[in-house]
Design a protein around this motif. Sequence first.
Motif, short mmCIF file in Angstrom:
data_model
loop_
_atom_site.label_atom_id
_atom_site.label_comp_id
_atom_site.label_asym_id
_atom_site.label_seq_id
_atom_site.Cartn_x
_atom_site.Cartn_y
_atom_site.Cartn_z
N ASP A 99 -13.54 -21.48 67.84
CA ASP A 99 -13.46 -21.85 69.14
C ASP A 99 -12.70 -20.77 69.63
O ASP A 99 -11.49 -20.37 69.11
N THR A 100 -13.40 -20.00 70.36
CA THR A 100 -12.68 -18.58 70.89
C THR A 100 -12.40 -18.58 72.47
O THR A 100 -13.23 -18.96 73.18
N VAL A 101 -11.23 -18.14 72.83
CA VAL A 101 -11.02 -17.93 73.92
C VAL A 101 -10.79 -16.45 74.49
O VAL A 101 -10.14 -15.61 73.58
N ASN A 159 -3.38 -24.67 65.16
CA ASN A 159 -2.67 -23.73 65.84
C ASN A 159 -1.51 -22.92 65.15
O ASN A 159 -0.79 -23.68 64.29
N ASP A 160 -1.48 -21.89 65.03
CA ASP A 160 -0.57 -21.13 64.38
C ASP A 160 -0.42 -21.16 63.03
O ASP A 160 0.37 -20.75 62.05
N THR A 161 -1.79 -21.39 62.47
CA THR A 161 -2.27 -21.25 61.04
C THR A 161 -3.01 -20.03 60.76
O THR A 161 -3.18 -19.28 61.64
N GLU A 162 -3.21 -19.87 59.53
CA GLU A 162 -4.07 -18.60 59.25
C GLU A 162 -5.56 -18.71 59.69
O GLU A 162 -6.26 -17.73 60.08
N TRP A 184 -8.30 -11.56 72.72
CA TRP A 184 -9.10 -12.93 72.49
C TRP A 184 -8.32 -13.69 71.52
O TRP A 184 -7.23 -13.09 70.73
N ARG A 185 -8.37 -14.91 71.56
CA ARG A 185 -7.71 -15.95 70.28
C ARG A 185 -8.84 -16.78 69.67
O ARG A 185 -9.91 -17.32 70.85
N SER A 186 -9.08 -16.84 68.57
CA SER A 186 -10.10 -17.52 67.94
C SER A 186 -9.47 -18.47 66.90
O SER A 186 -8.85 -18.04 66.01
N ARG A 187 -9.90 -19.80 66.92
CA ARG A 187 -9.45 -20.84 66.08
C ARG A 187 -10.57 -21.05 65.49
O ARG A 187 -11.70 -21.33 65.60
N ARG A 188 -10.47 -20.64 63.93
CA ARG A 188 -11.54 -20.76 63.00
C ARG A 188 -11.89 -22.11 62.10
O ARG A 188 -11.08 -22.33 61.14
N ILE A 189 -12.63 -22.85 62.82
CA ILE A 189 -12.45 -24.32 62.58
C ILE A 189 -13.12 -24.56 61.05
O ILE A 189 -12.46 -25.22 60.19
N VAL A 190 -14.71 -23.98 60.99
CA VAL A 190 -15.21 -24.06 59.66
C VAL A 190 -15.49 -22.71 59.14
O VAL A 190 -15.65 -21.66 60.06
#
Length: 132
Positions: A39-41, A10-13, A21-27
Motif C-alpha cells: 500500500d503506497t502513498v 506502521n513504523d515497523t520494518e 512516498w511511503r509504502s507499507r509492504r503487506i506481503v
Amino acid sequence: MIVTNLEDLNDTERDVKSENWRSRRIVLAREGVGFSFHDTVIYAGTTSTFHYQNHIEAVYCVQGEGSITNEETGEVHEIRDGTLYLLDGYEKHTLRAETELRMACVFNPPVTGREVHDENGVYPVLTEDSDS
Ligand code: 9YT
C-alpha cells in the motif's frame, strides 16, 4: 491464512518511507507466495522516476489524481481512482502526483522488504537468503 491490517505495520520494518512516498509492504517474499503486495502513498506535488528493471509491477490507484509518463515512448496517461497500470515490459516511468495518490502495488518477483531505489529508481533482485 494470514490476516493483517495496515495499522499494524506502521513504523515497523515493513513501513518504508522516502522523500516522495511511503509504502507499507503487506506481503513480502518471506511469505513465500510468489508476489509482494504494497500500500503506497505518493505525496501530493511530487514527481518520481522509477525503473524496475527486474520486476513486473501492477499498480492500482484507489485515491488521488496524477499522471504516468512512459519514458520510453513519451506517452502520458491520467491516473485517478480506478486506474491500473501494468509495467509488463520493465518500462522506465515517471509518476506525477497532483494530489496524494494511494496505490495498491503487486510485484513479481516479490520484494523482500530491504530494497530501496538507487539513483536510477531501480530495485535490485534480492532473495531471502542474500546478504545485501
Ligand atoms: C507506485 C510504485 O511504484 N510503488 C512501488 C512500491 C513502493 N515504492 C515500494 O514499496 O517500494
